[in-house]
Enzyme design. Structure first.
Site, PDB file in Angstrom:
ATOM      1  CB  THR A   8      20.235  19.444  26.805  1.00 58.61           C
ATOM      2  OG1 THR A   8      20.262  20.598  25.947  1.00 58.61           O
ATOM      3  CG2 THR A   8      21.593  19.337  27.470  1.00 58.61           C
ATOM      4  CG  ASP A  70      11.728  23.879  27.017  1.00 55.35           C
ATOM      5  OD1 ASP A  70      12.335  23.398  26.031  1.00 55.35           O
ATOM      6  OD2 ASP A  70      10.835  24.737  26.894  1.00 55.35           O
TER       7      ASP A  70
HETATM    8  P1  ITT Z   1      17.512  21.212  24.082  1.00 51.68           P
HETATM    9  O1  ITT Z   1      16.043  21.285  23.774  1.00 51.68           O
HETATM   10  O2  ITT Z   1      18.203  20.069  23.401  1.00 51.68           O
HETATM   11  O3  ITT Z   1      17.801  21.268  25.559  1.00 51.68           O
HETATM   12  P2  ITT Z   1      17.577  23.848  22.868  1.00 51.68           P
HETATM   13  O4  ITT Z   1      18.653  24.864  22.607  1.00 51.68           O
HETATM   14  O5  ITT Z   1      16.686  23.475  21.712  1.00 51.68           O
HETATM   15  O6  ITT Z   1      18.261  22.531  23.485  1.00 51.68           O
HETATM   16  P3  ITT Z   1      15.337  25.009  24.283  1.00 51.68           P
HETATM   17  O7  ITT Z   1      14.297  24.422  23.398  1.00 51.68           O
HETATM   18  O8  ITT Z   1      15.122  24.988  25.766  1.00 51.68           O
HETATM   19  O9  ITT Z   1      16.765  24.340  24.095  1.00 51.68           O
HETATM   20  O10 ITT Z   1      15.587  26.489  23.792  1.00 51.68           O
HETATM   21  C1  ITT Z   1      16.129  27.403  24.652  1.00 51.68           C
HETATM   22  C2  ITT Z   1      16.656  28.587  23.857  1.00 51.68           C
HETATM   23  O11 ITT Z   1      16.446  29.774  24.644  1.00 51.68           O
HETATM   24  C3  ITT Z   1      18.158  28.460  23.700  1.00 51.68           C
HETATM   25  O12 ITT Z   1      18.503  27.799  22.497  1.00 51.68           O
HETATM   26  C4  ITT Z   1      18.592  29.918  23.736  1.00 51.68           C
HETATM   27  O13 ITT Z   1      18.417  30.495  22.502  1.00 51.68           O
HETATM   28  C5  ITT Z   1      17.599  30.570  24.680  1.00 51.68           C
HETATM   29  N1  ITT Z   1      18.158  30.583  26.037  1.00 51.68           N
HETATM   30  C6  ITT Z   1      17.864  29.727  27.061  1.00 51.68           C
HETATM   31  N2  ITT Z   1      18.620  29.993  28.123  1.00 51.68           N
HETATM   32  C7  ITT Z   1      19.414  31.022  27.777  1.00 51.68           C
HETATM   33  C8  ITT Z   1      20.430  31.707  28.451  1.00 51.68           C
HETATM   34  O14 ITT Z   1      20.798  31.365  29.664  1.00 51.68           O
HETATM   35  N3  ITT Z   1      21.059  32.708  27.813  1.00 51.68           N
HETATM   36  C9  ITT Z   1      20.708  33.035  26.556  1.00 51.68           C
HETATM   37  N4  ITT Z   1      19.776  32.416  25.828  1.00 51.68           N
HETATM   38  C10 ITT Z   1      19.120  31.408  26.437  1.00 51.68           C
END
Ligand code: ITT
Length: 200
Positions: A8, A70
């Site tokens: 990530t 994800d």
């Molecule tokens: P990686 O793909 O590199 O892991 P990313 O931030 O792009 O990082 P995602 O595509 O999984 O990850 O996007 C998840 C988004 O959803 C994240 O950036 C947050 O905005 C939101 N999110 C996920 N989990 C969360 C949490 O526990 N609390 C608040 N927002 C969350």
């Protein structure tokens, strides 16, 4: 200490994985620790598919077992959006203070404020079938953003267990009930057994 590679680029996810796994004796190694800033393209249509894409990418690149997360926010009144687009909603680099205000604006006067966080964790091992572990946390979109804890959409997500937004929670409170906490515990159950067979 057993090492877990997490694929990530999200430092907040790494922090939460560390908070949950280090006390149990696991060392969490992130892409940043490896000075790797590659952004893995997420072309899947579900959280599980994207988690598998990221975990298998890391596993193939480094030749070791790899974990990826994800996750995202699914809002009922937006037909489940932003969902898998959560990171890219209104632009990947747009500050969450702005994204959160836009969501609150769009939900002004809306009585259906139901929402859920979803997390899929994939565990990819060279030469084996990739496994997926999921966790969902149902809650609501709050009337206003509150608190600086957590990350992303936490300040506008109301955690029913505490009657507070995620921004108002301390890490241990969030991890105990969160989508990621649930998925991590399911992954750990599997990983503990997997680690035993690895040693034999
Ligand atoms: P990686 O793909 O590199 O892991 P990313 O931030 O792009 O990082 P995602 O595509 O999984 O990850 O996007 C998840 C988004 O959803 C994240 O950036 C947050 O905005 C939101 N999110 C996920 N989990 C969360 C949490 O526990 N609390 C608040 N927002 C969350």
């Amino acid at each position: 200490m057993k090492r877990i590679l997490i694929v990530t680029s999200n430092a907040n996810k790494v922090k939460e994985f560390r908070e949950m796994l280090e006390p149990l004796g696991y060392e969490v190694v992130s892409l940043r620790d490896l000075h790797d800033d590659e952004d893995v393209p997420e072309y899947g249509t579900t959280f599980a598919e994207n988690a598998v894409i990221k975990a298998e990418h890391g596993m193939k690149k480094y030749g070791v077992p790899a974990v990826a997360d994800d996750s995202g926010l699914c809002i009922d009144a937006f037909d489940g959006g932003p969902g898998v687009q959560s990171a890219r909603f209104l632009g990947h680099d747009t500050p969450y203070s702005y994204k959160n205000q836009v969501i609150l604006e769009r939900l002004k006067g809306e009585t259906n404020r139901g929402a859920q966080f979803h997390c899929a964790i994939a565990f990819a091992v060279p030469g084996a079938q990739t496994k997926v572990f999921e966790g969902i946390l149902r809650g609501k979109i709050a009337d206003e953003a509150k608190g600086n804890g957590g990350f992303g959409y936490d300040p506008i997500f109301w955690y029913p267990q505490y009657g507070k937004t995620g921004g108002e929670l301390v890490p241990s409170e969030k991890n105990a009930v969160s989508h990621r906490g649930k998925a991590v515990r399911r992954f750990l159950e599997y990983f503990t057994e997997y680690s035993k067979t690895e040693k034999e």
